[in-house]
Structures are given as C-alpha cells and as structure tokens.
Motif scaffolding. Structure first.
Motif, short mmCIF file in Angstrom:
data_model
loop_
_atom_site.label_atom_id
_atom_site.label_comp_id
_atom_site.label_asym_id
_atom_site.label_seq_id
_atom_site.Cartn_x
_atom_site.Cartn_y
_atom_site.Cartn_z
N ALA A 166 0.86 -1.18 0.00
CA ALA A 166 0.00 0.00 0.00
C ALA A 166 0.89 1.23 0.00
N ASN A 167 0.68 2.10 -0.97
CA ASN A 167 1.35 3.40 -1.02
C ASN A 167 0.27 4.44 -0.80
N THR A 168 0.52 5.39 0.12
CA THR A 168 -0.47 6.42 0.43
C THR A 168 0.21 7.78 0.42
N THR A 216 -0.90 12.21 0.86
CA THR A 216 -1.92 13.23 1.11
C THR A 216 -1.70 14.37 0.12
N TRP A 229 -7.00 1.90 -6.64
CA TRP A 229 -6.78 3.29 -6.24
C TRP A 229 -7.97 3.70 -5.39
N ARG A 230 -7.71 4.19 -4.18
CA ARG A 230 -8.76 4.72 -3.30
C ARG A 230 -8.49 6.20 -3.10
N GLU A 287 -9.83 9.32 -0.98
CA GLU A 287 -10.68 9.59 0.17
C GLU A 287 -10.50 11.02 0.67
N GLU A 317 -6.67 11.90 0.73
CA GLU A 317 -5.72 10.81 0.90
C GLU A 317 -5.91 9.84 -0.27
N THR A 363 -4.56 6.25 -1.91
CA THR A 363 -3.87 5.01 -1.63
C THR A 363 -3.93 4.12 -2.86
N LEU A 394 2.40 8.50 -7.26
CA LEU A 394 1.63 9.33 -6.32
C LEU A 394 2.28 10.69 -6.11
#
Length: 151
Positions: A4-6, A8, A94-95, A97, A104, A106, A140
């Motif tokens: 998981a890559n996140t 902001t 891809w999320r 949020e 954010e 992810t 990202l």
C-alpha cells in the motif's frame, strides 16, 4: 504480496478528489506527467474500462505489463487487473478519500505466485518491495505535485 502506497494531497477536498480521480482515470495523460513511464498505449476502451500496455522504469530498469482498468466514479475508486507480464494476475486498487482539508490517495497491490518456486518470497521482496512500491510511490508524488501546483 500486498503493498500500500499512500499520499496526502492538499486542497479543497471535493475539488481535489475530483481532480485526482479524473487524472488517474485518464491513462492517455499519464506519460506526460509521469517521467518514470516510458509509454502507455490504450488498446481497447469503453466508458468504464480500458485495456492498456504500460512501460515504466524503476531507476533505469525497464518494466512492462498489460492491465485492464475499471472505473467506479461514484465510489472514487479505480481498479486494475494485470493480464500480461511478470505481474499477471496482480490486482490494483486506487482509493481516493477526502479528508478535512486534503485528500488521501492510496494505491493497493495484491499479487500471489504459485508457491512451489519461491512464489510468495519473489512476489513480496522482488516484485513488491523493489518494483511496485517504488513505481507507485513515484506515481503518487507526481500526481500530488501536479494537482497541488494547479491549486
């Protein structure tokens, strides 16, 4: 293997989430904003799916795959299933949020190789850690820089 890559992305949440989703859905735009992508060719397209060939670079090492993208605009979610290449069968999501004053984003990856010959170890340490996390992280950061610069 699961990664998981996140990241902001600052900005008004609803506008920023819409901008991230639009850019992530527009595969044809990726090579112009992602310097680590060598090429991206859309082979087939419907209103909610695309089949595309991807070519990227992990610090000079070329990688390529073919994946089917599926769009879920009402959920601000995009999925990919890799259908060719060493990552065949990898599932990606891809999320996007919204948060209070940011968004954010992810990217989740899931891949399993058959266990007999180093399956999970190869998937986790070579494919996941060395390639997938690196390329997704760069993607990202480029998305964040592009969207934040457009203000």
């Amino acid at each position: 293997m699961e990664t998981a890559n996140t990241i902001t992305i600052r900005g008004e949440p609803s506008r920023t989430a819409a901008a991230v989703y639009a850019l992530a859905a527009d595969l044809a735009a990726w090579p112009s904003i992602l310097p680590h992508y060598r090429y991206l060719r859309v082979l087939e397209e419907t209103p909610t799916t695309k089949l595309a060939e991807f070519g990227a670079s992990r610090d000079g090492i070329p990688v390529q795959w073919t994946a089917k993208q599926e769009l879920f605009p009402e959920e601000r979610r995009i999925t990919f299933v890799h259908v060719a290449g060493i990552t065949r069968t990898m599932w990606v999501e891809w999320r996007i949020e919204p948060r209070e004053w940011a968004v954010e984003v992810t990217i989740l990856h899931r891949l399993s190789y058959p266990p007999p010959v180093l399956g999970d170890l190869f998937a986790r340490w070579i494919v996941g850690r060395l390639f997938v996390e690196n390329i997704a992280g760069k993607t990202l950061r480029c998305f964040r820089d592009r969207i934040e610069s457009e203000g």
